[in-house]
Each structure stands twice: as structure tokens, then as C-alpha cells.
Design a protein around this motif. Sequence first.
Motif, PDB file in Angstrom:
ATOM      1  N   ASP A   1     -13.826  10.491   0.608  1.00 29.95           N
ATOM      2  CA  ASP A   1     -13.578  11.102   1.911  1.00 29.95           C
ATOM      3  C   ASP A   1     -14.884  11.652   2.477  1.00 29.95           C
ATOM      4  N   ARG A   2     -15.654  12.335   1.640  1.00 30.94           N
ATOM      5  CA  ARG A   2     -16.915  12.929   2.100  1.00 30.94           C
ATOM      6  C   ARG A   2     -17.967  11.856   2.374  1.00 30.94           C
TER       7      ARG A   2
ATOM      8  N   ALA B   1     -20.919   8.729   6.476  1.00 30.39           N
ATOM      9  CA  ALA B   1     -21.276   7.438   7.074  1.00 30.39           C
ATOM     10  C   ALA B   1     -20.824   7.375   8.526  1.00 30.39           C
ATOM     11  N   ALA B   2     -19.634   7.909   8.793  1.00 29.18           N
ATOM     12  CA  ALA B   2     -19.126   7.925  10.162  1.00 29.18           C
ATOM     13  C   ALA B   2     -19.997   8.802  11.059  1.00 29.18           C
ATOM     14  N   GLN B   3     -20.391   9.962  10.551  1.00 29.36           N
ATOM     15  CA  GLN B   3     -21.275  10.850  11.313  1.00 29.36           C
ATOM     16  C   GLN B   3     -22.592  10.155  11.632  1.00 29.36           C
ATOM     17  N   ASP B   4     -23.155   9.486  10.635  1.00 21.81           N
ATOM     18  CA  ASP B   4     -24.430   8.794  10.836  1.00 21.81           C
ATOM     19  C   ASP B   4     -24.314   7.715  11.908  1.00 21.81           C
ATOM     20  N   ALA B   5     -23.120   7.133  12.032  1.00 25.29           N
ATOM     21  CA  ALA B   5     -22.907   6.071  13.021  1.00 25.29           C
ATOM     22  C   ALA B   5     -22.381   6.617  14.346  1.00 25.29           C
ATOM     23  N   GLY B   6     -22.242   7.942  14.444  1.00 27.34           N
ATOM     24  CA  GLY B   6     -21.742   8.540  15.677  1.00 27.34           C
ATOM     25  C   GLY B   6     -20.258   8.352  15.886  1.00 27.34           C
ATOM     26  N   VAL B   7     -19.512   8.136  14.800  1.00 26.13           N
ATOM     27  CA  VAL B   7     -18.075   7.884  14.883  1.00 26.13           C
ATOM     28  C   VAL B   7     -17.294   9.183  14.689  1.00 26.13           C
ATOM     29  N   THR B   8     -16.324   9.412  15.538  1.00 27.15           N
ATOM     30  CA  THR B   8     -15.439  10.572  15.405  1.00 27.15           C
ATOM     31  C   THR B   8     -13.994  10.126  15.566  1.00 27.15           C
ATOM     32  N   VAL B   9     -13.083  10.945  15.068  1.00 23.43           N
ATOM     33  CA  VAL B   9     -11.654  10.682  15.196  1.00 23.43           C
ATOM     34  C   VAL B   9     -11.017  11.876  15.894  1.00 23.43           C
ATOM     35  N   THR B  10     -10.291  11.638  16.951  1.00 24.73           N
ATOM     36  CA  THR B  10      -9.651  12.720  17.685  1.00 24.73           C
ATOM     37  C   THR B  10      -8.243  12.975  17.156  1.00 24.73           C
TER      38      THR B  10
ATOM     39  N   GLY C   1     -19.731  -3.520  13.835  1.00 24.85           N
ATOM     40  CA  GLY C   1     -19.475  -4.901  14.196  1.00 24.85           C
ATOM     41  C   GLY C   1     -18.954  -5.727  13.038  1.00 24.85           C
ATOM     42  N   THR C   2     -18.188  -5.084  12.152  1.00 26.26           N
ATOM     43  CA  THR C   2     -17.679  -5.775  10.972  1.00 26.26           C
ATOM     44  C   THR C   2     -16.268  -5.290  10.686  1.00 26.26           C
ATOM     45  N   ASP C   3     -15.784  -5.494   9.453  1.00 25.62           N
ATOM     46  CA  ASP C   3     -14.512  -4.909   9.060  1.00 25.62           C
ATOM     47  C   ASP C   3     -14.670  -4.312   7.668  1.00 25.62           C
ATOM     48  N   THR C   4     -13.634  -3.623   7.201  1.00 33.00           N
ATOM     49  CA  THR C   4     -13.755  -2.860   5.960  1.00 33.00           C
ATOM     50  C   THR C   4     -13.850  -3.727   4.706  1.00 33.00           C
ATOM     51  N   GLY C   5     -13.680  -5.028   4.860  1.00 33.82           N
ATOM     52  CA  GLY C   5     -13.797  -5.906   3.707  1.00 33.82           C
ATOM     53  C   GLY C   5     -15.161  -6.582   3.597  1.00 33.82           C
ATOM     54  N   LYS C   6     -16.055  -6.307   4.546  1.00 35.48           N
ATOM     55  CA  LYS C   6     -17.345  -6.992   4.583  1.00 35.48           C
ATOM     56  C   LYS C   6     -18.469  -6.124   4.015  1.00 35.48           C
ATOM     57  N   PRO C   7     -19.546  -6.760   3.521  1.00 34.33           N
ATOM     58  CA  PRO C   7     -20.663  -6.021   2.918  1.00 34.33           C
ATOM     59  C   PRO C   7     -21.291  -4.975   3.833  1.00 34.33           C
ATOM     60  N   ALA C   8     -21.359  -5.253   5.131  1.00 31.44           N
ATOM     61  CA  ALA C   8     -22.003  -4.306   6.049  1.00 31.44           C
ATOM     62  C   ALA C   8     -21.322  -2.939   6.014  1.00 31.44           C
ATOM     63  N   PHE C   9     -20.005  -2.943   5.906  1.00 33.87           N
ATOM     64  CA  PHE C   9     -19.253  -1.685   5.843  1.00 33.87           C
ATOM     65  C   PHE C   9     -19.579  -0.941   4.563  1.00 33.87           C
ATOM     66  N   TRP C  10     -19.532  -1.630   3.434  1.00 34.40           N
ATOM     67  CA  TRP C  10     -19.785  -0.969   2.149  1.00 34.40           C
ATOM     68  C   TRP C  10     -21.256  -0.608   1.980  1.00 34.40           C
ATOM     69  N   ASN C  11     -22.149  -1.331   2.627  1.00 35.76           N
ATOM     70  CA  ASN C  11     -23.561  -0.955   2.601  1.00 35.76           C
ATOM     71  C   ASN C  11     -23.764   0.390   3.288  1.00 35.76           C
ATOM     72  N   ALA C  12     -23.009   0.616   4.371  1.00 37.35           N
ATOM     73  CA  ALA C  12     -23.098   1.903   5.076  1.00 37.35           C
ATOM     74  C   ALA C  12     -22.601   3.030   4.181  1.00 37.35           C
ATOM     75  N   LEU C  13     -21.530   2.770   3.423  1.00 34.90           N
ATOM     76  CA  LEU C  13     -21.029   3.784   2.491  1.00 34.90           C
ATOM     77  C   LEU C  13     -22.027   4.017   1.357  1.00 34.90           C
ATOM     78  N   ALA C  14     -22.658   2.951   0.897  1.00 36.63           N
ATOM     79  CA  ALA C  14     -23.649   3.092  -0.166  1.00 36.63           C
ATOM     80  C   ALA C  14     -24.814   3.958   0.293  1.00 36.63           C
ATOM     81  N   GLU C  15     -25.238   3.757   1.528  1.00 36.57           N
ATOM     82  CA  GLU C  15     -26.328   4.561   2.078  1.00 36.57           C
ATOM     83  C   GLU C  15     -25.922   6.024   2.163  1.00 36.57           C
ATOM     84  N   ALA C  16     -24.686   6.281   2.574  1.00 39.60           N
ATOM     85  CA  ALA C  16     -24.187   7.654   2.629  1.00 39.60           C
ATOM     86  C   ALA C  16     -24.099   8.256   1.238  1.00 39.60           C
ATOM     87  N   SER C  17     -23.689   7.467   0.262  1.00 35.05           N
ATOM     88  CA  SER C  17     -23.609   7.944  -1.120  1.00 35.05           C
ATOM     89  C   SER C  17     -24.974   8.383  -1.623  1.00 35.05           C
TER      90      SER C  17
END
Length: 214
Positions: free
Chosen positions: A88-89, A94-103, A157-173
Motif C-alpha cells: 500500500d505504501r 509510486a502514485a505520488q511520484d507520477a502525480g496520481v491521486t484518488v478522490t 501508458g500501460t496496465d498493471t500486468g506490464k513491466p512498466a507498472f512494476w518497474n515504477a513500484l520497484a523504483e518506489a520500493s
Amino acid sequence: MHRRRRTALLLSAAIAAAPLLTACGNDAHPGAAAVVGGQRITVAQLENRVSEVRAAQRAAVPDETQYAQVIAKSGTLPRDVLHNLVLDRVLHRAAQDAGVTVTRKELQKMRSELEGQVGGAKALETAWLQQYGIAPERLDENLRLQLEAQKLAAALGTDTGKPAFWNALAEASKKLDIDLNPRYGTWDVQKSSRADAKTPWVREVTAAGTPQTA
């Protein structure tokens, strides 16, 4: 519905064992189940979350024999709950780094749609408890997690099953410098998931009182 449930399943599936990449400095953080971004997730906090799930499972399955079967099937619950707390954290960073928010409006819309698809609020709570080990009082938190995942993937520009998504999480980790208590395994930075540590001297007692190797 299928896309969202695949997202939830995908995030939950990251619990599976992975190569060990990170050591844990438990001695430097007494009482911590994990340290994420310099902030402790205490063992007490983790135990409270596990208790919430167990209480919900007990209420949903009053029969003693059936409840014992539920316990037997979810023996890794403490480690799985910790995984979700850490992920979750990671996802939020990763969402913060990408400027993503949820209302709040987006969250309410998603919950309303899911409730309509499964047959109401109670049915949704039951589904999330049974499938993902999420206590009813934590449902909104988990749905926010799913929304963040979806919106982060869209922003990349991807989906949660693609490497680009998990690479963003890896960077956040990496940025959060995650450190798990060895009782709960280690954190695989590249996969952004918890991995079981091979520490046979660490043991935990299940609700039934049976020692298990962590």
C-alpha cells in the motif's frame, strides 16, 4: 468487474515467494514488523489488522469445523497482511511520484459499481474477505489501492500486468528502503513483494497452537 478483480488478484498474487534480495535490520528496529520510508509498522499494528480479519472470518463462519478449515487455509495471514500494508505504501509513493491521486468521489463510484455487480454491500465485503483476506472495515482502503494501481498504470501508458507498472513500484520500493522483520520474510525490491526468508529458527504459533516455521 473482471478487470478490477484481476487488478486486485494481481496485487494479492505478488505475495508469492520470490528471490531474496533484502536483508532485515530487525535488531535496529525492535518491535517493528517492517520499516518503510523510515516509518515503522509495528508488530502490534500488524497483529491488530490480523485480528480484524480473524474476527470477520469468525463472524462469517460460525460453524467450528468450517472455521477451523478457514484458519488452516490462511496460515500465512500475518505475512500476507504485512505484504499488503507495505505494498500500500509502495503503491502510494509510486502514485505520488507520477502525480496520481484518488478522490473520494472516485472511490465511492467504484464501490457502488462493485456492490451493484455482486449483489450489495454485504456481498462485496464477503467477497473481499474470502478472496483477499480484507476485513470489511478496511474495504475502502483496499479499493483505494486498486484505484491508485489502475490510475498509475494509465498515467504510465500501460496496465498493471506490464513491466512498466512494476518497474515504477520497484523504483518506489528502492526509495522507501523497505526493511522487514525476518519473521515475516524479506522484501524483493524488483518484484515489490514479500518473500519468505529461510530462517528455520524463527517460529510462530497459529491460532490452533501449532508451531510453524516462518
